[in-house]
Motif scaffolding. Structure first.
Motif, short mmCIF file in Angstrom:
data_model
loop_
_atom_site.label_atom_id
_atom_site.label_comp_id
_atom_site.label_asym_id
_atom_site.label_seq_id
_atom_site.Cartn_x
_atom_site.Cartn_y
_atom_site.Cartn_z
N GLY A 11 0.78 -1.29 0.00
CA GLY A 11 -0.25 -0.07 0.01
C GLY A 11 0.78 1.15 -0.14
O GLY A 11 2.01 1.20 -0.31
N GLU A 38 -3.03 -7.19 -3.59
CA GLU A 38 -3.64 -6.58 -4.62
C GLU A 38 -3.06 -6.85 -5.97
O GLU A 38 -1.79 -7.36 -5.72
CB GLU A 38 -3.95 -5.21 -4.59
CG GLU A 38 -5.17 -4.77 -3.16
CD GLU A 38 -5.63 -3.35 -3.51
OE1 GLU A 38 -6.12 -2.96 -4.35
OE2 GLU A 38 -5.01 -2.68 -2.48
N ARG A 45 -4.27 5.86 -2.59
CA ARG A 45 -5.57 5.44 -1.83
C ARG A 45 -6.30 6.67 -1.29
O ARG A 45 -7.53 6.81 -1.09
CB ARG A 45 -5.44 4.33 -0.69
CG ARG A 45 -6.63 3.47 -0.57
CD ARG A 45 -6.63 2.42 0.50
NE ARG A 45 -5.41 1.54 0.38
CZ ARG A 45 -5.56 0.32 -0.19
NH1 ARG A 45 -6.71 0.04 -0.98
NH2 ARG A 45 -4.48 -0.28 -0.42
N LYS A 57 -6.09 4.25 -13.51
CA LYS A 57 -5.34 3.43 -12.48
C LYS A 57 -4.04 3.86 -12.64
O LYS A 57 -3.21 4.08 -11.59
CB LYS A 57 -5.58 1.75 -12.74
CG LYS A 57 -6.99 1.23 -12.36
CD LYS A 57 -6.93 -0.09 -12.48
CE LYS A 57 -8.30 -0.81 -12.10
NZ LYS A 57 -9.44 -0.53 -13.01
N ARG A 129 -12.58 0.87 -0.69
CA ARG A 129 -11.26 0.47 -0.37
C ARG A 129 -10.14 0.57 -1.47
O ARG A 129 -9.04 0.86 -1.34
CB ARG A 129 -11.10 -0.82 0.56
CG ARG A 129 -9.60 -0.95 0.97
CD ARG A 129 -9.42 0.06 2.32
NE ARG A 129 -7.88 -0.35 2.83
CZ ARG A 129 -7.44 0.38 3.38
NH1 ARG A 129 -7.84 1.57 3.91
NH2 ARG A 129 -6.26 -0.01 4.12
N THR A 130 -10.71 -0.38 -2.69
CA THR A 130 -9.62 -0.51 -3.79
C THR A 130 -10.47 -0.09 -4.98
O THR A 130 -11.58 0.20 -5.19
CB THR A 130 -9.41 -2.12 -3.45
OG1 THR A 130 -10.72 -2.89 -4.10
CG2 THR A 130 -8.98 -2.75 -2.15
N ASP A 132 -10.88 -2.25 -7.19
CA ASP A 132 -12.14 -3.33 -7.52
C ASP A 132 -13.39 -2.99 -6.90
O ASP A 132 -14.29 -2.96 -7.46
CB ASP A 132 -11.54 -4.62 -6.90
CG ASP A 132 -10.33 -5.31 -7.92
OD1 ASP A 132 -10.18 -4.74 -8.92
OD2 ASP A 132 -9.52 -6.35 -7.22
N ASP A 133 -13.31 -2.28 -5.78
CA ASP A 133 -14.30 -1.79 -5.05
C ASP A 133 -15.21 -0.80 -5.68
O ASP A 133 -16.15 -0.72 -5.97
CB ASP A 133 -14.18 -1.43 -3.51
CG ASP A 133 -13.71 -2.48 -2.44
OD1 ASP A 133 -13.86 -3.48 -2.76
OD2 ASP A 133 -12.81 -2.07 -1.65
#
Length: 400
Positions: A11, A38, A45, A57, A129-130, A132-133
């Protein structure tokens, strides 16, 4: 002789450690293996909502080509550490690889906290959070429709902004008496509330989520609050806080903090001299820190230790931070508790768009810390006055 540093987690804080170590290790004595959970290298973040505002991204990725192409660094994506044999100094990954190490830094971060409310597992419920979320949230979002964010702290406001950027109409539910109760007092929170309300957020403080209710199709239809209010909702976004990822402490027989987190001292050392923990997973002298700035200070300290330099012990008493939430500048600085006696508060406010509060030592009159909200003075200037008697023109410095 080359030694191996294994970093469990990639992270923002784990990345900071790697960057600092590469800069300080001028003799190139360390090989670095990063075991990331990940499938993406470290990314910003804190600025995650900008991913829904046009950034890609790659725009948010922190790992540049210099790191990705560094022969000293092996980055293993989607390959978290699942257990560690401290006696043999080896770690096992989810791919069943065995990685020997000379030093191990646990930077496993945290996970979103989902309150145990009925309906939390319904289709239409998400965490924030990510990447993907957010991809899943984007696929479910319907512009013009309402959504509910559970949590009115820093993470909750970022999540509400994410819904807003997707064209939805966000409600924010906070159990505390006002927004960001962990960082702000009521006066600063009023400035924040005024601004976010202008942006279309509907805020419900002093109440909790009682249930998440399903429609005939089995998906989220509404949220019922503890005060009886029913909010129509197509999606529910949980942003009610985080919990440290401290599972590895159990496999390693390392001590945990009383409230969770991997127990470390002020040098981020665990009970094993070869193992450190940094960032949100670390309980430094019993306390976890959920902001990135303290994590960066931990990472810098450990990088210095690994390269034989004098480290600066992590002092968790200074909770200074600067944030920009939905266009509102928020800053806290110094401490909220004096070293030499009770504090005296002084509040300066101009209308409802600017607010400043300072704390002075009742005994010496020295500045201890404070809170700024809105278009206030320079935090750098004000923070430099900590430990001294403030000047006569302090109000002008706070509200220029």
């Amino acid at each position: 002789m080359t030694r191996t540093l294994l970093v469990a987690g990639h992270g923002m804080v784990g990345h900071r450690l790697v960057d600092q170590l590469r800069a300080l290790d001028t003799d190139r004595t360390w090989r670095i293996v990063i075991a990331a959970e990940e499938h993406y290298p470290a990314y910003d973040r804190v600025g995650l909502s900008s991913y829904l505002d046009g950034k890609s991204k790659s725009d948010l990725t922190l790992a540049g080509a210099d790191l990705l192409n560094d022969p000293r660094v092996d980055l293993l994506l989607g390959c978290p550490v699942v257990s560690v044999d401290r006696a043999a100094r080896t770690a096992r990954t989810a791919h069943d690889d065995r990685i020997p190490y000379n030093a191990l830094v646990l930077a496993t971060g945290s996970r979103p906290f989902v309150p145990p409310v009925p309906g939390r597992d319904l289709s239409g419920c998400f965490v924030y959070r990510t990447f993907d979320d957010l991809d899943a949230l984007r696929a479910a979002a319907r512009p013009g429709r309402p959504g509910v964010v559970v949590g009115g702290g820093l993470l909750g406001l970022e999540a509400a902004n994410a819904l807003r950027l997707l064209g939805m109409r966000p409600h924010v539910v906070e159990t505390g008496p006002h927004l960001m109760p962990a960082q702000l007092d009521a006066g600063a929170a009023r400035v924040l509330l005024r601004h976010v309300t202008r942006l279309g957020l509907r805020v419900h403080c002093g109440t909790a989520t009682a249930s998440i209710d399903a429609g005939a199709d089995g998906k989220v239809r509404a949220v019922t609050l503890s005060d009886g209010t029913v909010l129509e909702a197509d999606v529910v976004l949980f942003a009610a806080g985080i919990r440290p990822r401290d599972e590895l402490a159990g496999t390693m027989d390392l001590e945990r903090g009383e409230r969770g987190g991997i127990a470390v001292d002020d040098l981020c050392h665990t009970g094993d001299e070869r193992v450190w923990a940094i960032g949100e997973c670390a309980a430094v002298n019993g306390r976890c820190h959920g902001l990135v700035a303290p994590g960066y200070r931990m990472a810098d300290s450990v990088a210095r230790q690994l390269t034989g330099q004098t480290p600066e012990p992590f002092d968790g008493t200074d909770a200074s931070t600067t944030l920009k939430l939905l266009g509102v500048e928020i800053a806290t600085f110094g401490t909220t508790g004096p070293d030499d006696g009770p504090a005296v508060e002084a509040v300066f406010a101009e209308g409802s768009d600017r607010y400043a509060k300072i704390l002075l030592s009742r005994h010496s009159g020295d500045l201890l810390g404070g809170i700024l909200a809105g278009d206030t003075g320079s935090l750098t200037t004000v923070r430099s006055l900590i430990g001294r008697r403030p000047p006569a023109d302090l109000e002008q410095l706070l509200l220029p």
